[in-house]
Design an enzyme around this catalytic site. Structure first.
Site, PDB file in Angstrom:
ATOM      1  N   LYS A 140       0.820  -1.192   0.000  1.00  0.00           N
ATOM      2  CA  LYS A 140       0.000   0.000   0.000  1.00  0.00           C
ATOM      3  C   LYS A 140       0.863   1.254   0.000  1.00  0.00           C
ATOM      4  O   LYS A 140       0.469   2.294  -0.500  1.00  0.00           O
ATOM      5  CB  LYS A 140      -0.860   0.038   1.275  1.00  0.00           C
ATOM      6  CG  LYS A 140      -1.917  -1.005   1.376  1.00  0.00           C
ATOM      7  CD  LYS A 140      -2.644  -0.792   2.726  1.00  0.00           C
ATOM      8  CE  LYS A 140      -3.692  -1.869   2.948  1.00  0.00           C
ATOM      9  NZ  LYS A 140      -4.287  -1.721   4.287  1.00  0.00           N
ATOM     10  N   GLU A 161       8.026   1.827  -5.942  1.00  0.00           N
ATOM     11  CA  GLU A 161       8.043   1.366  -4.540  1.00  0.00           C
ATOM     12  C   GLU A 161       8.276   2.562  -3.621  1.00  0.00           C
ATOM     13  O   GLU A 161       8.857   3.562  -4.038  1.00  0.00           O
ATOM     14  CB  GLU A 161       9.168   0.320  -4.435  1.00  0.00           C
ATOM     15  CG  GLU A 161       9.559  -0.129  -3.058  1.00  0.00           C
ATOM     16  CD  GLU A 161       8.514  -0.976  -2.366  1.00  0.00           C
ATOM     17  OE1 GLU A 161       7.406  -0.441  -2.098  1.00  0.00           O
ATOM     18  OE2 GLU A 161       8.783  -2.142  -2.037  1.00  0.00           O
ATOM     19  N   ASP A 162       7.799   2.486  -2.381  1.00  0.00           N
ATOM     20  CA  ASP A 162       8.009   3.603  -1.458  1.00  0.00           C
ATOM     21  C   ASP A 162       9.404   3.613  -0.845  1.00  0.00           C
ATOM     22  O   ASP A 162      10.073   4.626  -0.814  1.00  0.00           O
ATOM     23  CB  ASP A 162       6.932   3.618  -0.351  1.00  0.00           C
ATOM     24  CG  ASP A 162       6.800   2.286   0.389  1.00  0.00           C
ATOM     25  OD1 ASP A 162       7.492   1.313   0.023  1.00  0.00           O
ATOM     26  OD2 ASP A 162       6.005   2.214   1.329  1.00  0.00           O
ATOM     27  N   ILE A 163       9.846   2.460  -0.350  1.00  0.00           N
ATOM     28  CA  ILE A 163      11.139   2.446   0.355  1.00  0.00           C
ATOM     29  C   ILE A 163      11.827   1.096   0.209  1.00  0.00           C
ATOM     30  O   ILE A 163      11.176   0.055   0.240  1.00  0.00           O
ATOM     31  CB  ILE A 163      10.958   2.828   1.854  1.00  0.00           C
ATOM     32  CG1 ILE A 163      12.306   2.874   2.588  1.00  0.00           C
ATOM     33  CG2 ILE A 163       9.982   1.932   2.567  1.00  0.00           C
ATOM     34  CD1 ILE A 163      12.248   3.549   3.958  1.00  0.00           C
ATOM     35  N   ASP A 188      14.537  -1.111   2.129  1.00  0.00           N
ATOM     36  CA  ASP A 188      15.224  -1.213   3.416  1.00  0.00           C
ATOM     37  C   ASP A 188      16.295  -2.293   3.287  1.00  0.00           C
ATOM     38  O   ASP A 188      17.400  -2.020   2.839  1.00  0.00           O
ATOM     39  CB  ASP A 188      14.177  -1.522   4.491  1.00  0.00           C
ATOM     40  CG  ASP A 188      14.752  -1.561   5.892  1.00  0.00           C
ATOM     41  OD1 ASP A 188      15.923  -1.213   6.075  1.00  0.00           O
ATOM     42  OD2 ASP A 188      14.023  -1.942   6.827  1.00  0.00           O
ATOM     43  N   THR A 189      15.987  -3.534   3.601  1.00  0.00           N
ATOM     44  CA  THR A 189      16.980  -4.599   3.418  1.00  0.00           C
ATOM     45  C   THR A 189      17.169  -4.923   1.931  1.00  0.00           C
ATOM     46  O   THR A 189      18.178  -5.486   1.536  1.00  0.00           O
ATOM     47  CB  THR A 189      16.544  -5.902   4.123  1.00  0.00           C
ATOM     48  OG1 THR A 189      15.349  -6.385   3.497  1.00  0.00           O
ATOM     49  CG2 THR A 189      16.291  -5.674   5.599  1.00  0.00           C
ATOM     50  N   THR A 213      12.476  -7.420  -0.278  1.00  0.00           N
ATOM     51  CA  THR A 213      11.186  -7.366  -0.961  1.00  0.00           C
ATOM     52  C   THR A 213      11.398  -7.162  -2.468  1.00  0.00           C
ATOM     53  O   THR A 213      10.787  -7.858  -3.283  1.00  0.00           O
ATOM     54  CB  THR A 213      10.339  -6.204  -0.401  1.00  0.00           C
ATOM     55  OG1 THR A 213      10.219  -6.366   1.003  1.00  0.00           O
ATOM     56  CG2 THR A 213       8.963  -6.171  -1.038  1.00  0.00           C
ATOM     57  N   LYS A 225      16.964   3.239   2.397  1.00  0.00           N
ATOM     58  CA  LYS A 225      17.493   3.383   3.756  1.00  0.00           C
ATOM     59  C   LYS A 225      18.930   2.866   3.794  1.00  0.00           C
ATOM     60  O   LYS A 225      19.221   1.832   3.220  1.00  0.00           O
ATOM     61  CB  LYS A 225      16.616   2.535   4.685  1.00  0.00           C
ATOM     62  CG  LYS A 225      16.490   3.089   6.069  1.00  0.00           C
ATOM     63  CD  LYS A 225      15.718   2.144   6.958  1.00  0.00           C
ATOM     64  CE  LYS A 225      14.232   2.434   6.974  1.00  0.00           C
ATOM     65  NZ  LYS A 225      13.529   1.641   8.002  1.00  0.00           N
ATOM     66  N   PHE A 234      13.093   4.404  11.401  1.00  0.00           N
ATOM     67  CA  PHE A 234      11.771   4.016  10.915  1.00  0.00           C
ATOM     68  C   PHE A 234      10.964   5.268  10.595  1.00  0.00           C
ATOM     69  O   PHE A 234      10.811   6.168  11.413  1.00  0.00           O
ATOM     70  CB  PHE A 234      11.030   3.136  11.921  1.00  0.00           C
ATOM     71  CG  PHE A 234       9.844   2.484  11.303  1.00  0.00           C
ATOM     72  CD1 PHE A 234       9.997   1.360  10.501  1.00  0.00           C
ATOM     73  CD2 PHE A 234       8.567   3.012  11.471  1.00  0.00           C
ATOM     74  CE1 PHE A 234       8.913   0.772   9.890  1.00  0.00           C
ATOM     75  CE2 PHE A 234       7.470   2.422  10.862  1.00  0.00           C
ATOM     76  CZ  PHE A 234       7.644   1.299  10.079  1.00  0.00           C
ATOM     77  N   ASP A 259       3.126   3.644   6.560  1.00  0.00           N
ATOM     78  CA  ASP A 259       2.449   3.381   7.829  1.00  0.00           C
ATOM     79  C   ASP A 259       3.331   2.752   8.895  1.00  0.00           C
ATOM     80  O   ASP A 259       4.430   2.287   8.631  1.00  0.00           O
ATOM     81  CB  ASP A 259       1.275   2.426   7.588  1.00  0.00           C
ATOM     82  CG  ASP A 259       1.777   1.000   7.314  1.00  0.00           C
ATOM     83  OD1 ASP A 259       2.699   0.844   6.487  1.00  0.00           O
ATOM     84  OD2 ASP A 259       1.260   0.054   7.940  1.00  0.00           O
ATOM     85  N   ARG A 290      -0.654   7.055   7.972  1.00  0.00           N
ATOM     86  CA  ARG A 290      -0.611   7.227   6.523  1.00  0.00           C
ATOM     87  C   ARG A 290      -1.009   8.648   6.099  1.00  0.00           C
ATOM     88  O   ARG A 290      -0.578   9.142   5.074  1.00  0.00           O
ATOM     89  CB  ARG A 290      -1.525   6.216   5.830  1.00  0.00           C
ATOM     90  CG  ARG A 290      -1.031   4.780   5.912  1.00  0.00           C
ATOM     91  CD  ARG A 290      -1.771   3.910   4.916  1.00  0.00           C
ATOM     92  NE  ARG A 290      -1.554   2.482   5.159  1.00  0.00           N
ATOM     93  CZ  ARG A 290      -0.540   1.777   4.650  1.00  0.00           C
ATOM     94  NH1 ARG A 290       0.360   2.352   3.906  1.00  0.00           N
ATOM     95  NH2 ARG A 290      -0.437   0.493   4.913  1.00  0.00           N
TER      96      ARG A 290
END
Ligand code: 5GP
Length: 226
Positions: free
Chosen positions: A68, A142-144, A146-147, A150, A174, A195, A202, A208
């Site tokens: 989302k 994509e929004d972010i 991280d690792t 995904t 990140k 974070f 979210d 959000r």
């Protein structure tokens, strides 16, 4: 071609004071600071749209929104890419055939997060939408990152549907020691290992609505943890 460099938000940057912005008290009491104001984000998206539109040129493509978290960035980015296409089409009669500049959209939902930790399991919802990507130029939004797990998983999955090309854009990347090294071609901002909530991102479905990217405080993390 070369894309524009991400804007780097340094590790020592404390963020802007919440009081400098208009944030409702029911949200601000759970926040520590504003990391990136909403207007700044729009300015960067404008440049990303330009980079992407330049690279895609006259090619039709499908923009794949990763839900989302990604939908606000997706909306803002597509609006700006479409605007660029419109001006180009009007100015150039050669770009006026039917297939030129057609942008299709698809949506997929991925879920990997609980509290502020990336979990190893990634659920994919909306696999049907991947079938329509066969033979297409695909832009994953994509929004972010991280690792990076995904995105690597999504790319593997997508390859099975044999798209013509795949490009990835992420508003944020990140800087984390847990990164698997994955870097998207078009990155908005490189941010510290904190974070982040806001701009439709979210914390267990909260925050959000917040229109700036913010860092949560400990009280907020406890309050809304699962
Ligand atoms: P990764 O697989 O790269 O570790 O995690 C990617 C996904 O985790 C993102 O699509 C996003 O949904 C979520 N995520 C990672 N970091 C953050 C963060 O700081 N804030 C929020 N709200 N979500 C995050």
């Amino acid at each position: 071609s070369k894309s524009s460099p991400p804007i780097v938000i340094g590790d020592d940057f404390e963020g802007y004071s919440l009081e400098s912005f208009r944030i409702t008290p029911n949200l601000s009491k759970y926040l520590q600071s504003v990391l990136i104001p909403g207007g700044f984000i729009q300015d960067r998206i404008e440049r990303l749209a330009c980079d992407i539109a330049t690279d895609l040129g006259n090619e039709p493509f499908t923009a794949l929104c990763v839900l989302k978290g990604g939908y606000l960035f997706f909306n803002n980015l597509l609006e700006k890419i479409r605007q660029l296409h419109r001006y180009r089409c009007l100015d150039d009669p050669e770009l006026q055939d039917d297939e030129a500049q057609q942008i299709k959209v698809e949506f997929i939902r991925l879920k990997s997060y609980e509290n502020e930790k990336s979990t190893n399991q990634i659920q994919v919802i909306g696999l049907e939408s991947l079938e329509s990507l066969r033979g297409r130029n695909v832009l994953i939004v994509e929004d972010i990152i991280d690792t990076g797990r995904t995105m690597v998983k999504l790319l593997k999955l997508l390859e099975q549907y044999e798209p013509r090309t795949i490009r990835v854009t992420s508003l944020l990347v990140k800087r984390t020691p847990l990164s698997n090294g994955y870097m998207p071609k078009y990155t908005g901002f490189s941010i510290p290992n904190k974070f982040i909530v806001g701009c439709n991102m979210d914390y267990n479905e909260y925050f959000r609505d917040l229109n700036h990217l913010c860092v949560m405080n400990e009280y907020g993390k406890q309050k809304y943890s699962l």
